[in-house]
Design a protein around this motif. Structure first.
Motif, PDB file in Angstrom:
ATOM      1  N   GLN A  97       0.834  -1.220   0.000  1.00 33.85           N
ATOM      2  CA  GLN A  97       0.000   0.000   0.000  1.00 33.85           C
ATOM      3  C   GLN A  97       0.866   1.266   0.000  1.00 33.85           C
ATOM      4  O   GLN A  97       0.531   2.265  -0.637  1.00 33.85           O
ATOM      5  N   LEU A  98       2.003   1.184   0.702  1.00 32.78           N
ATOM      6  CA  LEU A  98       2.908   2.348   0.761  1.00 32.78           C
ATOM      7  C   LEU A  98       3.569   2.648  -0.588  1.00 32.78           C
ATOM      8  O   LEU A  98       4.108   3.736  -0.790  1.00 32.78           O
ATOM      9  N   LEU A  99       3.531   1.681  -1.505  1.00 29.21           N
ATOM     10  CA  LEU A  99       4.072   1.935  -2.846  1.00 29.21           C
ATOM     11  C   LEU A  99       3.256   3.002  -3.582  1.00 29.21           C
ATOM     12  O   LEU A  99       3.686   3.527  -4.605  1.00 29.21           O
ATOM     13  N   ASN A 100       2.059   3.315  -3.061  1.00 32.74           N
ATOM     14  CA  ASN A 100       1.235   4.373  -3.671  1.00 32.74           C
ATOM     15  C   ASN A 100       1.586   5.757  -3.122  1.00 32.74           C
ATOM     16  O   ASN A 100       0.991   6.751  -3.523  1.00 32.74           O
ATOM     17  N   SER A 101       2.571   5.820  -2.224  1.00 36.68           N
ATOM     18  CA  SER A 101       2.973   7.101  -1.621  1.00 36.68           C
ATOM     19  C   SER A 101       3.649   7.999  -2.650  1.00 36.68           C
ATOM     20  O   SER A 101       4.188   7.526  -3.649  1.00 36.68           O
ATOM     21  N   LYS A 102       3.618   9.307  -2.394  1.00 34.69           N
ATOM     22  CA  LYS A 102       4.321  10.268  -3.279  1.00 34.69           C
ATOM     23  C   LYS A 102       5.688  10.629  -2.689  1.00 34.69           C
ATOM     24  O   LYS A 102       6.486  11.310  -3.324  1.00 34.69           O
ATOM     25  N   ASP A 103       5.938  10.174  -1.450  1.00 34.03           N
ATOM     26  CA  ASP A 103       7.176  10.518  -0.750  1.00 34.03           C
ATOM     27  C   ASP A 103       8.324   9.620  -1.227  1.00 34.03           C
ATOM     28  O   ASP A 103       8.246   8.398  -1.137  1.00 34.03           O
ATOM     29  N   GLN A 104       9.398  10.234  -1.741  1.00 34.03           N
ATOM     30  CA  GLN A 104      10.501   9.459  -2.335  1.00 34.03           C
ATOM     31  C   GLN A 104      11.199   8.559  -1.308  1.00 34.03           C
ATOM     32  O   GLN A 104      11.553   7.420  -1.615  1.00 34.03           O
ATOM     33  N   GLU A 105      11.396   9.061  -0.086  1.00 35.69           N
ATOM     34  CA  GLU A 105      12.075   8.261   0.942  1.00 35.69           C
ATOM     35  C   GLU A 105      11.220   7.042   1.339  1.00 35.69           C
ATOM     36  O   GLU A 105      11.743   5.939   1.522  1.00 35.69           O
ATOM     37  N   VAL A 106       9.908   7.256   1.438  1.00 38.58           N
ATOM     38  CA  VAL A 106       8.992   6.136   1.756  1.00 38.58           C
ATOM     39  C   VAL A 106       9.069   5.083   0.649  1.00 38.58           C
ATOM     40  O   VAL A 106       9.177   3.885   0.915  1.00 38.58           O
ATOM     41  N   LEU A 107       9.028   5.533  -0.591  1.00 34.58           N
ATOM     42  CA  LEU A 107       9.109   4.599  -1.732  1.00 34.58           C
ATOM     43  C   LEU A 107      10.436   3.834  -1.714  1.00 34.58           C
ATOM     44  O   LEU A 107      10.476   2.629  -1.954  1.00 34.58           O
ATOM     45  N   LEU A 108      11.525   4.553  -1.439  1.00 30.95           N
ATOM     46  CA  LEU A 108      12.847   3.930  -1.437  1.00 30.95           C
ATOM     47  C   LEU A 108      12.926   2.815  -0.383  1.00 30.95           C
ATOM     48  O   LEU A 108      13.326   1.677  -0.686  1.00 30.95           O
ATOM     49  N   GLN A 109      12.535   3.136   0.856  1.00 35.47           N
ATOM     50  CA  GLN A 109      12.642   2.148   1.942  1.00 35.47           C
ATOM     51  C   GLN A 109      11.644   1.001   1.753  1.00 35.47           C
ATOM     52  O   GLN A 109      11.950  -0.149   2.068  1.00 35.47           O
ATOM     53  N   THR A 110      10.460   1.314   1.210  1.00 40.74           N
ATOM     54  CA  THR A 110       9.461   0.265   0.948  1.00 40.74           C
ATOM     55  C   THR A 110       9.959  -0.687  -0.133  1.00 40.74           C
ATOM     56  O   THR A 110       9.824  -1.911  -0.009  1.00 40.74           O
ATOM     57  N   GLY A 111      10.546  -0.116  -1.198  1.00 39.54           N
ATOM     58  CA  GLY A 111      11.111  -0.950  -2.269  1.00 39.54           C
ATOM     59  C   GLY A 111      12.213  -1.860  -1.740  1.00 39.54           C
ATOM     60  O   GLY A 111      12.287  -3.040  -2.093  1.00 39.54           O
ATOM     61  N   ARG A 112      13.064  -1.299  -0.863  1.00 40.60           N
ATOM     62  CA  ARG A 112      14.141  -2.102  -0.250  1.00 40.60           C
ATOM     63  C   ARG A 112      13.560  -3.236   0.594  1.00 40.60           C
ATOM     64  O   ARG A 112      14.007  -4.386   0.515  1.00 40.60           O
ATOM     65  N   ALA A 113      12.563  -2.894   1.408  1.00 37.39           N
ATOM     66  CA  ALA A 113      11.964  -3.896   2.303  1.00 37.39           C
ATOM     67  C   ALA A 113      11.349  -5.045   1.506  1.00 37.39           C
ATOM     68  O   ALA A 113      11.608  -6.226   1.775  1.00 37.39           O
ATOM     69  N   LEU A 114      10.548  -4.711   0.493  1.00 34.72           N
ATOM     70  CA  LEU A 114       9.897  -5.759  -0.309  1.00 34.72           C
ATOM     71  C   LEU A 114      10.926  -6.575  -1.086  1.00 34.72           C
ATOM     72  O   LEU A 114      10.818  -7.800  -1.189  1.00 34.72           O
ATOM     73  N   GLY A 115      11.940  -5.885  -1.628  1.00 38.88           N
ATOM     74  CA  GLY A 115      12.995  -6.590  -2.379  1.00 38.88           C
ATOM     75  C   GLY A 115      13.739  -7.585  -1.511  1.00 38.88           C
ATOM     76  O   GLY A 115      13.985  -8.729  -1.917  1.00 38.88           O
ATOM     77  N   ASN A 116      14.080  -7.173  -0.286  1.00 33.62           N
ATOM     78  CA  ASN A 116      14.820  -8.073   0.617  1.00 33.62           C
ATOM     79  C   ASN A 116      13.952  -9.230   1.103  1.00 33.62           C
ATOM     80  O   ASN A 116      14.431 -10.356   1.253  1.00 33.62           O
ATOM     81  N   ILE A 117      12.665  -8.978   1.349  1.00 35.46           N
ATOM     82  CA  ILE A 117      11.767 -10.058   1.779  1.00 35.46           C
ATOM     83  C   ILE A 117      11.596 -11.090   0.653  1.00 35.46           C
ATOM     84  O   ILE A 117      11.478 -12.281   0.900  1.00 35.46           O
ATOM     85  N   CYS A 118      11.602 -10.613  -0.601  1.00 34.17           N
ATOM     86  CA  CYS A 118      11.427 -11.522  -1.758  1.00 34.17           C
ATOM     87  C   CYS A 118      12.671 -12.345  -2.068  1.00 34.17           C
ATOM     88  O   CYS A 118      12.581 -13.361  -2.751  1.00 34.17           O
ATOM     89  N   TYR A 119      13.832 -11.881  -1.602  1.00 32.85           N
ATOM     90  CA  TYR A 119      15.087 -12.526  -2.005  1.00 32.85           C
ATOM     91  C   TYR A 119      15.088 -14.000  -1.600  1.00 32.85           C
ATOM     92  O   TYR A 119      15.051 -14.344  -0.425  1.00 32.85           O
ATOM     93  N   ASP A 120      15.094 -14.876  -2.610  1.00 27.46           N
ATOM     94  CA  ASP A 120      15.197 -16.320  -2.367  1.00 27.46           C
ATOM     95  C   ASP A 120      14.118 -16.841  -1.410  1.00 27.46           C
ATOM     96  O   ASP A 120      14.343 -17.786  -0.662  1.00 27.46           O
ATOM     97  N   SER A 121      12.956 -16.193  -1.423  1.00 25.02           N
ATOM     98  CA  SER A 121      11.881 -16.592  -0.503  1.00 25.02           C
ATOM     99  C   SER A 121      10.579 -16.785  -1.273  1.00 25.02           C
ATOM    100  O   SER A 121       9.985 -15.813  -1.772  1.00 25.02           O
ATOM    101  N   HIS A 122      10.137 -18.035  -1.359  1.00 25.47           N
ATOM    102  CA  HIS A 122       8.890 -18.349  -2.057  1.00 25.47           C
ATOM    103  C   HIS A 122       7.713 -17.649  -1.363  1.00 25.47           C
ATOM    104  O   HIS A 122       6.826 -17.085  -2.008  1.00 25.47           O
ATOM    105  N   GLU A 123       7.732 -17.676  -0.018  1.00 20.53           N
ATOM    106  CA  GLU A 123       6.627 -17.082   0.755  1.00 20.53           C
ATOM    107  C   GLU A 123       6.548 -15.572   0.523  1.00 20.53           C
ATOM    108  O   GLU A 123       5.461 -15.011   0.344  1.00 20.53           O
TER     109      GLU A 123
END
Length: 560
Positions: A97-123
């Motif tokens: 949901q935060l990916l819909n934010s207009k704030d660049q820092e929020v987008l950056l940290q959210t992208g990092r969080a989702l990317g790291n959670i996805c790394y080599d993780s099926h779940e």
């Protein structure tokens, strides 16, 4: 630090519920500091404290500390053991949901969080997929694509990395991204941001992942990826980046449309640049050049053009520089290129007269199976329907002895198979008594007999045709070896086996007839009651097999 961390986590539990902003911000800063000092230990304590479950409530659009919380999640998710707990704590949906934010820092940290959670993780991937995260990220890439300030380029790099982690080695998620139109967007990114090393590298890795998929090739062909890669080459001084580019090109080059776009009838700037790498003194450039030539040489028109324009001489010069203690990957790539160039019939005589066999034979002493494999394949392609060359090679005792040795390379099935096939090819294409004598004297007969039992029909057939020529031309020289290799028993088995292909049955019967000229082999044929097996084949559905069965039956009856 341990006591401070425990206190921070306790305090955070209280403030997360009360939403006391100043205390909350202070606690989150302390956590980030602790993670920076010892990520693994701090992450373990965060997991044990149960605080992850409270983070979901701090990721709402209204929360003033959402960027810091996303940053903490990004940091803890660097640890494999934290990824499933992040999913179980219900963090994916609020992060998406935060990916819909207009704030660049929020987008950056959210992208990092989702990317790291996805790394080599099926779940992790599955949760992001269900929440629709990929489409939102692709939309961001499209809308932010043209902005070249450093902060935006950093965000674009994070988003590309997130998509890569989301889809890596997962065909269905890669196909999903392709259907969402990610490829033209990535190509556009590459064109606009080619000065940004981190973003360029991320695009190249993403291309490498997606290019393996069949459905991607059409999309790649419809973009100007060739032109963008040329631009990148011109600016690129890092050789490992150039190699990455060719890792992308290799699977794309299998697609005729993409390949022609890059080759452009031999006038393409990519192709011209590749030619300049072959004589380079840099091994990485030499390798990239040879790999590219091997890929361009995947259709006859390109092969013919390249041979007519002197590429063979360039590749032979390159090989010559790598004979003594040479670079194995360069040897392998150059031999691959020569093998592919030798496939069109019109090229064989030209390459033979240019001295390719002599250049290739210098690598007979190589102990590296990949080089051995390509060397064998190149020679086999060159002598196809070239009687004189096949005879010349077949009388080369050093070559034949090496082939016989490699026929026993049980640890390297590819080398073993190619050695057998080249032995057979030397006989089939030369039809020479001298070649047969050389192979008999070198102990090659038993390998041809074993080859007749291969699981591959094409290899069985090549062996049977070669053995029939041996029986027709030099039976007296070869009969002892044929007898000790139990050829007659093998032929009986091939004819009796219902699973044997029609051409195998046909050539087995031709061979039986040819063996009747040998007293000892004739006796073995009589002892095994071949007539019973052959007479059944007269009613075979394949006319050629049925006809040969009648002829063989007559021969066996006359000779009995």
């Amino acid at each position: 630090m341990a006591d401070n961390l425990s206190d921070t986590l306790k305090k955070l539990k209280i403030t997360a519920v009360d939403k006391t902003e100043d205390s909350l911000e202070g606690c989150l800063d302390c956590l980030l500091q602790a993670l920076a000092q010892n990520n693994t230990e701090t992450s373990e304590k965060i997991q044990a404290s149960g605080i992850l479950q409270l983070f979901a409530s701090l990721l709402t659009p209204q929360s003033s500390c959402k960027a810091k919380v996303a940053n903490i999640i990004a940091e803890v998710a660097k640890n494999e053991f934290m990824r499933i707990p992040c999913v179980d704590a219900g963090l994916i949906s609020p992060l998406v949901q935060l990916l819909n934010s207009k704030d660049q820092e929020v987008l950056l940290q959210t992208g990092r969080a989702l990317g790291n959670i996805c790394y080599d993780s099926h779940e992790g991937r599955s949760a992001v997929d269900q929440a629709g995260g990929a489409q939102i990220v692709i939309d961001h890439l499209r809308s932010l694509c043209s902005i070249t300030d450093p902060a935006n380029e950093k965000l674009l790099t994070v988003f590309c990395g997130m998509l890569m982690n989301y889809s890596n080695e997962n065909d269905s998620l890669q196909a999903q991204l392709i259907n969402m139109g990610v490829i033209p967007t990535l190509v556009k990114l590459l064109g606009i941001h080619c000065q940004n090393a981190a973003l360029t590298e991320m695009c190249l890795v993403a291309f490498g992942n997606l290019a393996e998929l069949e459905s991607s090739k059409e999309q790649f062909a419809s973009t100007n990826i060739a032109e963008e890669l040329v631009k990148l080459f011109k600016k690129q001084i890092e050789h490992d980046k150039r190699e990455m580019i060719f890792e992308v090109l290799a699977p794309l080059a299998e697609n005729d449309e993409s390949m022609q776009k890059l080759f452009e009838g031999g006038k393409g700037s990519v192709f011209q640049r590749v030619l300049s790498w072959i004589p380079s003194n840099n091994h990485q450039l030499q390798l990239a050049g040879a790999l590219a030539i091997a890929n361009f040489a995947r259709n006859d028109a390109n092969c013919i053009h390249m041979v007519d324009n002197g590429i063979v001489e360039k590749l032979m010069d390159l090989l010559d520089r790598h004979v003594e203690d040479g670079n194995v990957t360069v040897q392998h790539a150059a031999l691959s290129a020569l093998r592919n160039l030798a496939i069109p019939v019109i090229n064989k005589a030209k390459m033979l007269s240019a001295g390719v066999t002599e250049a290739v034979l210098k690598f007979l002493k190589s102990e590296m199976p990949p080089v051995q494999f390509k060397l064998l394949g190149t020679l086999r392609m060159l002598i196809d329907a070239q009687a004189e060359a096949a005879e010349q090679l077949g009388k080369n005792v050093k070559l034949v002895e090496r082939l016989v040795e490699w026929c026993e390379a049980k640890d390297h099935a590819g080398v073993m198979g190619e050695s057998n096939r080249l032995l057979s090819a030397l006989i089939r294409h030369s039809k020479s008594k001298d070649v047969i004598k050389t192979i008999v004297q070198s102990g090659g007969i038993k390998h041809l007999v074993t080859m007749a039992t291969s699981e591959h029909v094409i290899m069985q057939n090549e062996a049977l045709v070669a053995l029939a020529l041996i029986a027709a031309l030099e039976l007296g020289t070869a009969e002892k070896d044929l007898e000790s290799a139990k050829l007659v028993q093998i032929l009986h088995r091939l004819l009796a086996d219902e699973r044997s292909a029609p051409e195998i049955k046909y050539n087995s019967m031709v061979l039986i007839c040819a063996l009747m000229g040998s007293e000892c082999l004739h006796k073995e044929v009589q002892d095994l009651a071949f007539l019973d097996v052959v007479s059944k084949l007269r009613s075979h559905e394949n006319k050629s097999v049925a006809q040969q069965a009648s002829l063989t039956e007559q021969r066996l009856t006359v000779e009995s």
